[in-house]
Write a protein that holds these residues in place. Structure first.
Motif, PDB file in Angstrom:
ATOM      1  N   ILE A 159       0.833  -1.116   0.046  1.00 31.34           N
ATOM      2  CA  ILE A 159      -0.027   0.002  -0.127  1.00 31.34           C
ATOM      3  C   ILE A 159       0.693   1.265   0.024  1.00 31.34           C
ATOM      4  N   ASP A 160       1.964   1.322   0.849  1.00 32.19           N
ATOM      5  CA  ASP A 160       2.970   2.543   0.860  1.00 32.19           C
ATOM      6  C   ASP A 160       3.746   2.522  -0.495  1.00 32.19           C
ATOM      7  N   ALA A 161       4.128   1.453  -1.044  1.00 26.23           N
ATOM      8  CA  ALA A 161       4.816   1.414  -2.150  1.00 26.23           C
ATOM      9  C   ALA A 161       4.054   1.827  -3.412  1.00 26.23           C
ATOM     10  N   VAL A 162       2.944   1.582  -3.555  1.00 25.98           N
ATOM     11  CA  VAL A 162       1.908   2.060  -4.599  1.00 25.98           C
ATOM     12  C   VAL A 162       1.600   3.750  -4.343  1.00 25.98           C
ATOM     13  N   ALA A 163       1.578   3.954  -3.237  1.00 24.64           N
ATOM     14  CA  ALA A 163       1.343   5.629  -2.818  1.00 24.64           C
ATOM     15  C   ALA A 163       2.618   6.132  -3.126  1.00 24.64           C
ATOM     16  N   GLN A 164       3.696   5.706  -2.905  1.00 24.57           N
ATOM     17  CA  GLN A 164       4.871   6.706  -3.166  1.00 24.57           C
ATOM     18  C   GLN A 164       5.163   6.454  -4.778  1.00 24.57           C
ATOM     19  N   LEU A 165       4.842   5.315  -5.450  1.00 24.27           N
ATOM     20  CA  LEU A 165       5.150   5.142  -6.640  1.00 24.27           C
ATOM     21  C   LEU A 165       4.293   6.061  -7.705  1.00 24.27           C
ATOM     22  N   PHE A 166       3.125   6.504  -7.079  1.00 26.89           N
ATOM     23  CA  PHE A 166       2.229   7.423  -7.717  1.00 26.89           C
ATOM     24  C   PHE A 166       2.083   8.562  -7.364  1.00 26.89           C
ATOM     25  N   ALA A 167       3.033   8.961  -6.494  1.00 24.65           N
ATOM     26  CA  ALA A 167       2.793  10.213  -5.406  1.00 24.65           C
ATOM     27  C   ALA A 167       2.586  11.584  -6.347  1.00 24.65           C
ATOM     28  N   GLU A 168       2.827  11.586  -7.433  1.00 29.25           N
ATOM     29  CA  GLU A 168       2.641  12.544  -8.317  1.00 29.25           C
ATOM     30  C   GLU A 168       1.265  13.213  -8.466  1.00 29.25           C
ATOM     31  N   ASP A 169       0.401  12.152  -8.780  1.00 23.73           N
ATOM     32  CA  ASP A 169      -1.082  12.400  -9.014  1.00 23.73           C
ATOM     33  C   ASP A 169      -1.940  11.924  -7.827  1.00 23.73           C
ATOM     34  N   GLY A 170      -1.396  10.854  -7.075  1.00 22.13           N
ATOM     35  CA  GLY A 170      -2.245  10.592  -6.180  1.00 22.13           C
ATOM     36  C   GLY A 170      -3.673   9.876  -6.385  1.00 22.13           C
ATOM     37  N   ARG A 171      -3.727   9.576  -7.550  1.00 24.45           N
ATOM     38  CA  ARG A 171      -5.028   8.971  -8.064  1.00 24.45           C
ATOM     39  C   ARG A 171      -4.833   7.313  -8.135  1.00 24.45           C
ATOM     40  N   HIS A 172      -3.849   6.625  -8.067  1.00 21.46           N
ATOM     41  CA  HIS A 172      -3.663   5.343  -8.270  1.00 21.46           C
ATOM     42  C   HIS A 172      -3.534   4.789  -6.910  1.00 21.46           C
ATOM     43  N   GLN A 173      -4.513   3.864  -6.224  1.00 22.53           N
ATOM     44  CA  GLN A 173      -4.496   3.282  -4.979  1.00 22.53           C
ATOM     45  C   GLN A 173      -4.727   1.881  -5.144  1.00 22.53           C
ATOM     46  N   VAL A 174      -4.312   0.985  -3.988  1.00 25.39           N
ATOM     47  CA  VAL A 174      -4.749  -0.647  -4.228  1.00 25.39           C
ATOM     48  C   VAL A 174      -5.671  -0.752  -2.787  1.00 25.39           C
ATOM     49  N   ARG A 175      -6.194  -2.009  -3.113  1.00 29.81           N
ATOM     50  CA  ARG A 175      -7.032  -2.604  -2.027  1.00 29.81           C
ATOM     51  C   ARG A 175      -6.553  -4.162  -1.888  1.00 29.81           C
ATOM     52  N   ILE A 176      -6.576  -4.490  -0.789  1.00 30.78           N
ATOM     53  CA  ILE A 176      -6.067  -5.984  -0.668  1.00 30.78           C
ATOM     54  C   ILE A 176      -6.795  -6.730   0.507  1.00 30.78           C
ATOM     55  N   GLY A 177      -6.812  -7.946   0.081  1.00 31.81           N
ATOM     56  CA  GLY A 177      -7.622  -8.928   0.978  1.00 31.81           C
ATOM     57  C   GLY A 177      -6.587 -10.276   1.201  1.00 31.81           C
ATOM     58  N   LEU A 178      -6.239 -10.529   2.361  1.00 33.71           N
ATOM     59  CA  LEU A 178      -5.721 -11.639   2.862  1.00 33.71           C
ATOM     60  C   LEU A 178      -6.629 -12.965   3.602  1.00 33.71           C
ATOM     61  N   ALA A 179      -6.201 -14.286   2.778  1.00 35.44           N
ATOM     62  CA  ALA A 179      -7.077 -15.255   3.832  1.00 35.44           C
ATOM     63  C   ALA A 179      -5.976 -16.277   3.975  1.00 35.44           C
ATOM     64  N   THR A 180      -6.228 -16.964   5.142  1.00 35.55           N
ATOM     65  CA  THR A 180      -5.315 -18.149   5.400  1.00 35.55           C
ATOM     66  C   THR A 180      -6.144 -19.363   5.505  1.00 35.55           C
ATOM     67  N   GLY A 181      -5.615 -20.525   5.084  1.00 41.26           N
ATOM     68  CA  GLY A 181      -6.202 -21.878   5.487  1.00 41.26           C
ATOM     69  C   GLY A 181      -5.839 -22.895   4.387  1.00 41.26           C
ATOM     70  N   LEU A 182      -6.322 -24.158   4.464  1.00 38.36           N
ATOM     71  CA  LEU A 182      -5.813 -25.372   3.888  1.00 38.36           C
ATOM     72  C   LEU A 182      -6.172 -25.138   2.299  1.00 38.36           C
ATOM     73  N   VAL A 183      -5.161 -25.739   1.632  1.00 40.91           N
ATOM     74  CA  VAL A 183      -5.581 -25.765   0.193  1.00 40.91           C
ATOM     75  C   VAL A 183      -5.062 -26.942  -0.334  1.00 40.91           C
ATOM     76  N   VAL A 184      -5.444 -27.374  -1.597  1.00 39.93           N
ATOM     77  CA  VAL A 184      -4.796 -28.479  -2.221  1.00 39.93           C
ATOM     78  C   VAL A 184      -3.926 -27.997  -3.510  1.00 39.93           C
ATOM     79  N   VAL A 185      -2.761 -27.977  -3.568  1.00 35.89           N
ATOM     80  CA  VAL A 185      -1.975 -27.633  -4.811  1.00 35.89           C
ATOM     81  C   VAL A 185      -1.658 -28.822  -5.530  1.00 35.89           C
ATOM     82  N   GLY A 186      -2.426 -28.604  -6.701  1.00 30.51           N
ATOM     83  CA  GLY A 186      -2.393 -29.842  -7.554  1.00 30.51           C
ATOM     84  C   GLY A 186      -1.260 -29.633  -8.729  1.00 30.51           C
ATOM     85  N   GLU A 187      -1.618 -30.111  -9.964  1.00 22.83           N
ATOM     86  CA  GLU A 187      -0.721 -30.154 -11.069  1.00 22.83           C
ATOM     87  C   GLU A 187      -0.636 -28.883 -11.786  1.00 22.83           C
ATOM     88  N   LEU A 188       0.493 -28.907 -12.539  1.00 18.40           N
ATOM     89  CA  LEU A 188       0.489 -27.658 -13.405  1.00 18.40           C
ATOM     90  C   LEU A 188      -0.509 -27.676 -14.524  1.00 18.40           C
TER      91      LEU A 188
END
Length: 242
Positions: A159-188
């Protein structure tokens, strides 16, 4: 005498492929070169296998060609706990109508590069770029005890890095979601640049839903991530190199 046989009439040694005895003229049994069966002297084909007598045994038929198999890095699926991050650039649809396609490409490329740098620094793995979205795994392909903690730190740093990256116009922002749990990692799945590991479970879907609920420049996490991360303000940042 090598490759010889005995005449059944006079007992003389004669060549194994002789049809008649050179000493007494008696006709000789014809041995099939394919199956070894002894046939009557006047036979033209082997009574046992049907091969024409006097010809070399045919080479065994080649096995039918098998269809090419798809190259796979692993044939087994693996259960593991990971923290999934979904991140997207806010207002990308509006950007596409306001910016020239070349300018928009540069904005998205800069955002992707910034996200990759931050995520890698905290031990994450960029699984996929989806337009203005980034899918990241913490705990795959390498698992660490503090994956959930580092996922939270990476999200806040991004969030901080994107804010600094586009500090000149300040119009580019991000939103983030995080979740933790069991998954099955399958084949390619897929080939070439679109090849990726198939990750199955509720966790990626939950992370995507949480991301959609986040306000610009904010992070939303699930209860499991919150429990594992604890109060990260009381811990030192743990940064990992790729």
């Amino acid at each position: 005498m090598s490759d010889a046989k005995i005449c059944s009439s006079c007992g003389s040694a004669i060549a194994s492929d002789s049809r008649f005895c050179a000493q007494c003229g008696a006709p000789q049994a014809l041995r099939c070169a394919a199956c070894g069966h002894a046939n009557a002297a006047a036979s033209r084909f082997c009574a046992q296998c049907g091969v024409k007598l006097g010809e070399a045994a045919a080479a065994p038929a080649a096995a039918p060609a098998q269809p090419p198999s798809v190259a796979r890095a692993s044939t087994s699926a693996e259960r593991r706990q990971i923290t999934v991050m979904f991140c997207d650039l806010v207002g990308s649809t509006a950007l596409s109508t306001r910016l020239d396609p070349e300018d928009l490409r540069e904005v998205i490329a800069a955002y992707h590069a910034s996200a990759a740098e931050v995520v890698t620094r905290f031990g994450g793995y960029v699984a996929k770029y989806m337009g203005d979205g980034v899918l990241v795994y913490f705990g795959y392909p390498e698992a660490h005890e503090d994956d959930a903690v580092n996922a939270v730190r990476a999200a806040l740093a991004l969030i901080d890095a994107v804010a600094q990256l586009f500090a000149e116009d300040g119009r580019h922002q991000v939103r983030i979601g995080l979740a933790t749990g069991l998954v099955v990692v399958g084949e390619l799945v897929g080939t070439g640049e679109v090849q990726e590991r198939n990750v199955v479970g509720e966790t990626p879907n939950l992370a995507a839903r949480l991301q959609s609920l986040a306000a610009p420049n904010t992070l939303v996490i699930d209860a499991t991530t919150r429990r594992l991360a604890g109060d990260i303000s009381n811990t030192r940042p743990s940064r990992r190199s790729s």
